[in-house]
Design an enzyme around this catalytic site. Sequence first.
Site, short mmCIF file in Angstrom:
data_model
loop_
_atom_site.label_atom_id
_atom_site.label_comp_id
_atom_site.label_asym_id
_atom_site.label_seq_id
_atom_site.Cartn_x
_atom_site.Cartn_y
_atom_site.Cartn_z
N ASP A 271 0.84 -1.19 0.00
CA ASP A 271 0.00 0.00 0.00
C ASP A 271 0.88 1.24 0.00
O ASP A 271 2.03 1.21 -0.45
CB ASP A 271 -0.88 -0.04 1.26
CG ASP A 271 -2.21 0.64 1.08
OD1 ASP A 271 -2.21 1.87 0.97
OD2 ASP A 271 -3.25 -0.04 1.06
N HIS B 207 -3.62 6.22 3.66
CA HIS B 207 -4.37 5.05 3.19
C HIS B 207 -3.88 3.76 3.82
O HIS B 207 -4.67 2.97 4.35
CB HIS B 207 -4.27 4.98 1.68
CG HIS B 207 -5.14 3.93 1.06
ND1 HIS B 207 -4.74 2.64 0.86
CD2 HIS B 207 -6.41 4.01 0.60
CE1 HIS B 207 -5.72 1.96 0.30
NE2 HIS B 207 -6.73 2.76 0.12
N SER C 45 -11.38 -0.30 -0.88
CA SER C 45 -10.16 -0.41 -0.11
C SER C 45 -10.45 -0.62 1.37
O SER C 45 -9.65 -1.20 2.09
CB SER C 45 -9.31 0.85 -0.25
OG SER C 45 -8.57 0.85 -1.43
#
Length: 714
Positions: free
Chosen positions: A196, A254, A415
């Site tokens: 990620d 994220h 996600s």
Amino acid sequence: MKKRTSALLVSIGLLLASSIPAFAANNDPSGTKNFKKASQKVNSVIQIPAKNQNSKKATATFKNNANKQYKKGEVIVKYKNAYSTENLGALASKYNLKTKKSLNNSTTKLVTYNANLPISDVLNALNASAQVEYAEPNYLIKPDAVSDPLYGQLWGMKNTGQSILGSYGKAGIDIGAEGAWALTKGSTSVVIGVIDTGIDINHPDLKARIWKNPGEIAGDGIDNDKNGYIDDVNGWDFFNQDNTVFDAADGDDHGTHVSGTIAGTADTVGVTGLAPNVKIMPLKFIGPDGGYTSDAILAINYAKAKGVKITNNSWGGGGFSQALSDAIRDSNSLFIAAAGNDGENNDVTPHYPANYDLPNIISVAAIDNTGNLADFSDYGATSVDIAAPGVSILSSVPPLYGDYADAYDYYNGTSMATPHVTGEAALLLSKYPTYTPAVIKQSILKASTPLSSLQGLVLTGSMARADKALAYQPDSDIPGIPFTGTSVTTTANATNDKDDVYSMDLLKGERVTVTLSGATGTDFDIYLYNNTATTVNSSAGIVAYSEKAATSSETFTYIAPTDGTYYLDVSAFSGSGSYTATVKRGATAATYENTAKEIGYVPAWSTSSNTSASGGSYAVTNTAGAKAQFVFNGTSVSLTGTKYATQGMVKVTVDGVSTTTSLYSASTLYKQTYYTKTGLAAGRHVLTIEWTGKAATGVKKSATGMNLDTIIVK
């Protein structure tokens, strides 16, 4: 098995959503028998009211609007055999080709070229080269995130119908965390790779959950574990090419948010993850403007080298990369991927990597707290596997001004759905450490909750439920669990544990003998299904069996006519109690003529008749790709054949160790021993005899044949 859409598209964005016949012991399998199978249970479908069409759609805050972006001056090249960039000669000079780094294996390279030249010219020239298997762009991968930064509750863990950002949910539309936690909260020995952006490893909800490399000494500037990365104490940053897995300047929100949903610490601070005791391995390959396919491949390989069995991949989009597909396929892990946030049908418009046609991928869609598919979520009746909570998901994020008190936020996206499924997988591996990626995937997909809102939109028509998966018995039907070792002892019950199913991969010609013994008073039977079978609740696909009446003493022998996966079913007809199933694989000590069913010829060889040969014949071939395979159970093996003028060099391999020997002779010699291997450990061994296309030294090039007369096992 899941069917996926294939494509030859060539672009990628990145989606980080912030978001031989059988021998049976009894009667012929095709005949009439007392077949003892229970009817298959079907989960009821929870009815979800249709979504209010006036509901506000989530907005994309990190949207990759450009299509098929790639890094100029770089291509990914897979070479054939042992070729390399340096072997390209004039082609390398013309385009100024140079190897920058190796990727997922010794033949796949990241290659630089003169960036002033059109990439299409470079790719066309490389793909036309006889030395190149394929060449493709180094695609740009970006966050495709959907987020809404507001506080709320962890409805994805437990949904009581509470209001989330003004939207009341439906009780029970959640991952079933509390039921799962009654069985396990995860094991510290389980490591999840989060491929990620970076991860804030000092976040109070994550600090204790970050993996530490046991082979590395922090700060000494030495690659202690000799894996090519210096001081990779907590993972690696493939974007910046250093060991700082969190860079505040890059954002790294994220990866931090995803990690909190997977493994946020269960304490009195902040949020909790679904698997709060497992470890997170940060594998950063995405920066503020995205990342590249080549770095994603390196991250996957890093996780593989460290033995990671599960990775979270909340990214994707764009086009097809064969190199990335190869890396995922060979990763030895379960690759859990976000389906995408474009609101599109992935059956029609593939979204990679979630759409790769690979058995070790789970593709995850997003649902809201009422059980409806999120407006932004991609879907696909054959290409998207399952759905999970992905709207208004609260989790950890880096602090804005260094204060962790407010370092939490709501994000939306597939996600956010993906780490719910990853956390579920982590719990399964924690409770059942022998589970393979295939068994974990089976448990997640089969032990899920059907929703009316998902019928025809995802493969299972269901949302993921960790509590159900942990209680699921994956050995109750095909594909079952792998049969490891030579025997298994466990229990069966005709009332509530009727079938135990085990998978085994057999080679063409491999002999397998199965023996069953069970507790007194039980009547257990055994069945072997081939790879056409889809369930043991039917007789379709049975190739061998033993089902004697009023006893659990059963046995059969079978010789596989083709390579493939076969399924052994121990079925409880009556009674309950323990049993032991023993599987002996391979031909036993004896002399096997070339006509023996235990020898698998690929493709078919010819037979040469001659009274001077053992048994009056020997098998011959002079065809590219030809081989014979033989599985045996013994401590030594020998091969005999005929040596004569048109025979060449033959490659013989036992258990992966090869040698090449000549079958050439100016005069014909029969019953010649041309290979012997002794001192093998007792047990199963695999022998292959392969055509090389090579002649012996000093012999005409056309002398390349090979033959086999007998195989002797002792």
